[in-house]
Design a protein around this motif. Structure first.
Motif, PDB file in Angstrom:
ATOM      1  N   ARG A  65       0.120  -0.424 -12.601  1.00  0.00           N
ATOM      2  CA  ARG A  65       0.244   0.025 -11.298  1.00  0.00           C
ATOM      3  C   ARG A  65       1.097  -1.029 -10.265  1.00  0.00           C
ATOM      4  O   ARG A  65       1.987  -1.241 -10.045  1.00  0.00           O
ATOM      5  CB  ARG A  65      -0.284   0.347 -10.479  1.00  0.00           C
ATOM      6  CG  ARG A  65      -0.627   0.501  -9.031  1.00  0.00           C
ATOM      7  CD  ARG A  65      -1.592   0.623  -8.200  1.00  0.00           C
ATOM      8  NE  ARG A  65      -1.038   1.120  -6.661  1.00  0.00           N
ATOM      9  CZ  ARG A  65      -0.635   2.497  -6.316  1.00  0.00           C
ATOM     10  NH1 ARG A  65      -0.224   3.291  -7.025  1.00  0.00           N
ATOM     11  NH2 ARG A  65       0.003   2.525  -5.004  1.00  0.00           N
ATOM     12  N   SER A  66       0.926  -2.503 -10.341  1.00  0.00           N
ATOM     13  CA  SER A  66       1.609  -3.339  -9.527  1.00  0.00           C
ATOM     14  C   SER A  66       1.914  -4.661 -10.788  1.00  0.00           C
ATOM     15  O   SER A  66       1.751  -5.320 -11.863  1.00  0.00           O
ATOM     16  CB  SER A  66       0.551  -3.923  -8.345  1.00  0.00           C
ATOM     17  OG  SER A  66      -0.404  -2.272  -7.639  1.00  0.00           O
ATOM     18  N   VAL A  74       3.670  -2.502  -5.614  1.00  0.00           N
ATOM     19  CA  VAL A  74       3.864  -0.870  -6.852  1.00  0.00           C
ATOM     20  C   VAL A  74       5.155  -0.383  -7.692  1.00  0.00           C
ATOM     21  O   VAL A  74       6.501  -0.709  -6.444  1.00  0.00           O
ATOM     22  CB  VAL A  74       3.122   0.057  -5.784  1.00  0.00           C
ATOM     23  CG1 VAL A  74       2.869   1.480  -6.356  1.00  0.00           C
ATOM     24  CG2 VAL A  74       2.128  -0.092  -4.645  1.00  0.00           C
ATOM     25  N   PRO A  88       4.483   3.782  -9.253  1.00  0.00           N
ATOM     26  CA  PRO A  88       4.208   4.915  -8.787  1.00  0.00           C
ATOM     27  C   PRO A  88       3.078   5.439  -8.799  1.00  0.00           C
ATOM     28  O   PRO A  88       2.006   6.736  -8.508  1.00  0.00           O
ATOM     29  CB  PRO A  88       4.784   5.612  -7.632  1.00  0.00           C
ATOM     30  CG  PRO A  88       6.009   5.071  -8.096  1.00  0.00           C
ATOM     31  CD  PRO A  88       5.332   3.568  -9.266  1.00  0.00           C
ATOM     32  N   SER A 109      -7.647  -5.490  -7.530  1.00  0.00           N
ATOM     33  CA  SER A 109      -6.037  -5.639  -7.041  1.00  0.00           C
ATOM     34  C   SER A 109      -6.665  -7.795  -6.446  1.00  0.00           C
ATOM     35  O   SER A 109      -4.533  -7.911  -6.913  1.00  0.00           O
ATOM     36  CB  SER A 109      -6.080  -5.125  -6.298  1.00  0.00           C
ATOM     37  OG  SER A 109      -5.939  -3.786  -5.856  1.00  0.00           O
ATOM     38  N   PRO A 149      -2.791   5.144  -6.719  1.00  0.00           N
ATOM     39  CA  PRO A 149      -4.109   4.136  -5.824  1.00  0.00           C
ATOM     40  C   PRO A 149      -5.543   3.584  -6.108  1.00  0.00           C
ATOM     41  O   PRO A 149      -5.389   2.228  -6.505  1.00  0.00           O
ATOM     42  CB  PRO A 149      -4.014   4.784  -5.091  1.00  0.00           C
ATOM     43  CG  PRO A 149      -2.571   5.889  -4.584  1.00  0.00           C
ATOM     44  CD  PRO A 149      -2.896   6.180  -5.348  1.00  0.00           C
ATOM     45  N   SER A 160       0.689  -1.112  -0.054  1.00  0.00           N
ATOM     46  CA  SER A 160      -0.219   0.221  -0.112  1.00  0.00           C
ATOM     47  C   SER A 160       1.027   1.145  -0.471  1.00  0.00           C
ATOM     48  O   SER A 160       1.836   1.374   0.699  1.00  0.00           O
ATOM     49  CB  SER A 160      -0.961  -0.120   1.160  1.00  0.00           C
ATOM     50  OG  SER A 160      -1.887   0.695   0.981  1.00  0.00           O
ATOM     51  N   ALA A 161       0.278   2.157  -1.267  1.00  0.00           N
ATOM     52  CA  ALA A 161       1.270   3.051  -0.408  1.00  0.00           C
ATOM     53  C   ALA A 161       0.852   4.757  -0.019  1.00  0.00           C
ATOM     54  O   ALA A 161       1.558   5.435   0.586  1.00  0.00           O
ATOM     55  CB  ALA A 161       1.294   4.334  -2.283  1.00  0.00           C
ATOM     56  N   THR A 162      -0.589   3.959   0.673  1.00  0.00           N
ATOM     57  CA  THR A 162      -1.048   5.549   1.423  1.00  0.00           C
ATOM     58  C   THR A 162      -1.127   4.286   3.063  1.00  0.00           C
ATOM     59  O   THR A 162      -0.759   5.052   3.999  1.00  0.00           O
ATOM     60  CB  THR A 162      -2.568   5.025   0.909  1.00  0.00           C
ATOM     61  OG1 THR A 162      -3.049   4.258   1.006  1.00  0.00           O
ATOM     62  CG2 THR A 162      -2.894   6.773   0.227  1.00  0.00           C
TER      63      THR A 162
END
Length: 701
Positions: A649-650, A625, A628, A676, A632, A597-599
């Motif tokens: 993204r992933s 990720v 980036p 996802s 998200p 998770s980026a957040t």
């Protein structure tokens, strides 16, 4: 019209009308009220247009059925009633048949009957045709059937007319097609619009849309049978316990309204465990089951239906109570819901149990409003470039909107003239279109004012019925003498310890299934992604601790995922909940892959590490990720767009051979669309894993 009919005096016509009324209601002493007669006279004698704003139970259907019989006896064509809900249609057809009126309906559930119904209309064998508003936007119906109906109808009725207005609490874009139908009606065909829930602004808007020479009959909106009250309890388990303890005390059968589908199921399950005869009812309930549940409620075979607003406008039954578990977002829509009670009975109880999470749910539904201008422009550009009709399904992958919002937006653009629905889908008209930001902003502001007013209703020490009537601009609003603030209703807030404990156990039982995606979205090739058909390497059914909208752990999860909540480790109560979910579920796993998770990187890493220690299995990889620059949540409102965005993204990062033959626990913090997890599971299976079991803290819905 015949000479005899022309020469009939108003008194003679009224005498005839009241004979029809007695047949309709099955009572020999029935007479028309003055305002009912005023509406009937305007329609059947003077062939005018009328707007009737009257409370639920006033007898609006009697006006259009009696007018129909008068007009038909004088050679007029059939009455066309635009009616928004199937439950309402069924009630209206049953009422019509009691008076010898031949009524039929065209809606999405009786497609096989459409052709014989059209033949019966052409043969003059139909007195009343009930049409769902969605039919008005169907190309074949709009272009072939509607013009013929408009030319031959004896009376047009727009039921629940507040749906026409942007300002109405239940605006529906399909209803906007009625404006075109009104313009196409030949001179002399009367029109009746009816609603029980229109304030002054909505009334003026609908009156303007009806056009020339409109008689407006706006009566008192008091509901003499209703006793309104509010019970404030701080926690979800106490509110559930109150319902379990006090449901049997409520008179007769009734409705328990909820704000979400998930709540209807959760509350109905709990009440059944406490010995109450109830059933869940929502827009997701199958049509045949809906009809059976409605019949059971009318017959008193169930104490209550635990329902969303899908059980709403026009549902006609003698109900003794309405309980709201959570407050609707406006006093107007609340008045609409409580109006289901107290019809045909001298006394009915209305109880509202507000919750702190109500505002979160209001905010979620508000986020589904008309899309931003760039998304509308994107849609118009795709249609213009295509140069031919394109279906909603084919258009969806190319626009960042989900199917429901896209369809609603296209209907609005259709009425605005920018697009046109044709056989095969939608096409651009090439007409200039402007984004009316000022109008959309005014509507948003009106909705926000309504929400503040609903909060004021909860706190007011004034008469509650006066408050609702004042919100509807009822000039005759006055204290009712029946509500809890007037002293006419006393509601206990007491709950038994046994009920609280059982509610706590019910709400403390974490675990919501995460159904695996089975099919790839259509149109992926248009986005340069070669995925289609059945998903071969699908995940197993997974688990989340709870939905964000749930009554139990939902509150803690909503707090955790608020944007202002800082990233951090999993809170201890949620750690216990995860352990309990695993204890019930027992997935056979021997390795973990974590969704990066980026957040909230600390949250997901802590969750994966804690599970590794608890289950004594290694963390073998990451769904990492790698791009980036892809936001998200990009594409989250549209399945095809979401798959494409997640794919960019992933990517899976794991040592070669590390996943071979493994049964993997795929760990994430929040599942929204499920794509996802689907793409991660596909990659993990592609790396040789034997099975993938998703586990998340929360599910979006």
């Amino acid at each position: 019209m015949s000479a005899a009919a022309t020469e009939a005096t108003p008194a003679e016509v009224r005498h005839e009308a009241e004979a029809h009324l007695r047949a309709l209601v099955g009572r020999d002493d029935a007479v028309l009220r003055e305002d009912q007669w005023a509406a009937i006279e305007a329609l059947a004698v003077h062939r005018r247009r009328a707007l009737v704003v009257q409370r639920t139970g006033w007898g609006k259907s009697a006006v259009y059925f009696v007018s129909t019989l008068l007009l038909r006896s004088r050679g007029a064509g059939p009455t066309v009633i635009v009616s928004p809900l199937l439950a309402l249609m069924r009630n209206q057809i049953a009422a019509a048949e009691r008076a010898g009126i031949r009524a039929v309906t065209i809606n999405s559930t009786n497609i096989g009957d459409w052709e014989p119904i059209h033949d019966a209309i052409n043969a003059g064998e139909v007195d009343v045709l009930l049409v769902s508003p969605e039919r008005l936007n169907n190309p074949g119906f709009r272009d072939e059937v509607l013009p013929r109906l408009a030319a031959t109808a004896g009376l047009l009725v727009v039921d629940e007319a507040h749906c026409i207005s942007d300002w109405g609490h239940d605006f529906r874009p399909d209803y906007r097609r009625i404006r075109t139908m009104l313009d196409d009606l030949p001179e002399g065909i009367p029109v009746l619009a009816t609603t029980a829930t229109a304030n002054e602004r909505v009334t003026e808007d609908v009156q303007q849309q009806l056009g020339r020479d409109v008689l407006v009959l706006r009566g008192s909106l008091d509901r003499e049978s209703l006793r309104l009250g509010v019970v404030r309890l701080p926690t979800a388990d106490q509110r559930l316990a109150w319902l379990a303890d006090h449901l049997a005390e409520q008179p007769g059968s009734g409705i328990v309204y909820c704000l979400t589908v998930a709540a209807t199921q959760e509350i109905a399950d709990y009440l059944r465990s406490r010995g109450h005869e109830v059933a869940a009812y929502s827009g997701q309930t199958e049509p045949t089951e809906r009809q059976a549940l409605e019949s059971d409620l009318i017959a008193g075979k169930v104490k209550a239906l635990v329902a969303t607003s899908a059980l709403g406008m026009g549902f006609d039954a003698t109900l003794g109570f309405v309980v709201n578990m959570g407050a609707p977002s406006s006093p107007v829509s609340y008045y609409q819901q409580v109006g289901r009670a107290g019809r045909g009975t001298s006394e009915a109880t209305v109880v509202l149990l507000p919750a702190t999470e109500d505002r979160d749910i209001w905010a979620y539904f508000a986020s589904l409003a008309f899309p931003r201008e760039e998304l509308v422009r994107q849609t118009l550009e795709v249609l213009a470039q295509e140069g031919r009709p394109i279906s909603t399904a084919a258009l969806e992958p190319r626009v960042e909107l989900n199917r429901t919002r896209l369809e609603t937006m296209l209907k609005v653009l259709d009425v605005d003239g920018a697009v046109r629905r044709v056989r095969g889908g939608w096409e651009s008209t090439g007409q200039e279109w402007s984004y009316d930001e000022e109008r959309y902003a005014r509507v948003r502001e009106a909705r926000e004012r309504e929400q503040r007013a609903m909060l004021d209703y909860l706190d007011t020490d004034r008469c509650r019925m006066w408050f609702l009537r004042d919100q509807l601009d009822d000039p005759a609003a006055e204290p009712c003498g029946r509500c809890d603030n007037c002293g006419g209703l006393t509601l206990s807030s007491a709950v038994s310890q046994a009920a609280v404990e059982e509610a706590q156990q019910r709400l403390a039982r974490p675990g919501v299934p995460i159904a695996p995606r089975k099919m790839w979205p259509v149109g992926m090739d248009r986005l340069g992604v070669e995925l289609k058909g059945k998903i071969a390497a699908a995940a197993e059914e997974g688990r989340a601790v709870a939905r964000l909208t749930d009554l139990g752990y939902g509150q803690a999860l909503r707090e955790l995922f608020r944007p202002e909540t800082p990233d951090g480790p999993v809170p201890v109560p949620l750690v216990r909940a995860v352990v309990e979910v695993l204890g019930d579920w027992r997935p056979p796993v021997d390795g973990i892959v974590v969704v990066e998770s980026a957040t909230r990187p600390t949250l997901t890493a802590d969750l994966a590490d804690g599970l590794s220690r608890y289950l004594q299995v290694p963390v073998l990889g990451r769904w990492a990720v790698v791009a980036p620059d892809v936001a998200p949540g990009k594409g989250s409102m549209n399945s095809a767009q979401r798959v494409a965005a997640v794919g960019r993204r992933s990517a899976l990062e794991a040592e070669p051979g590390a996943l071979e033959g493994r049964s993997v626990l795929l760990v994430d913090d929040l599942v929204a669309t499920g794509w996802s997890l689907t793409l991660a599971a596909r990659a993990i299976r592609g790396a040789g894993a034997a099975a993938v079991h998703p586990l998340t803290l929360a599910a979006q819905a």
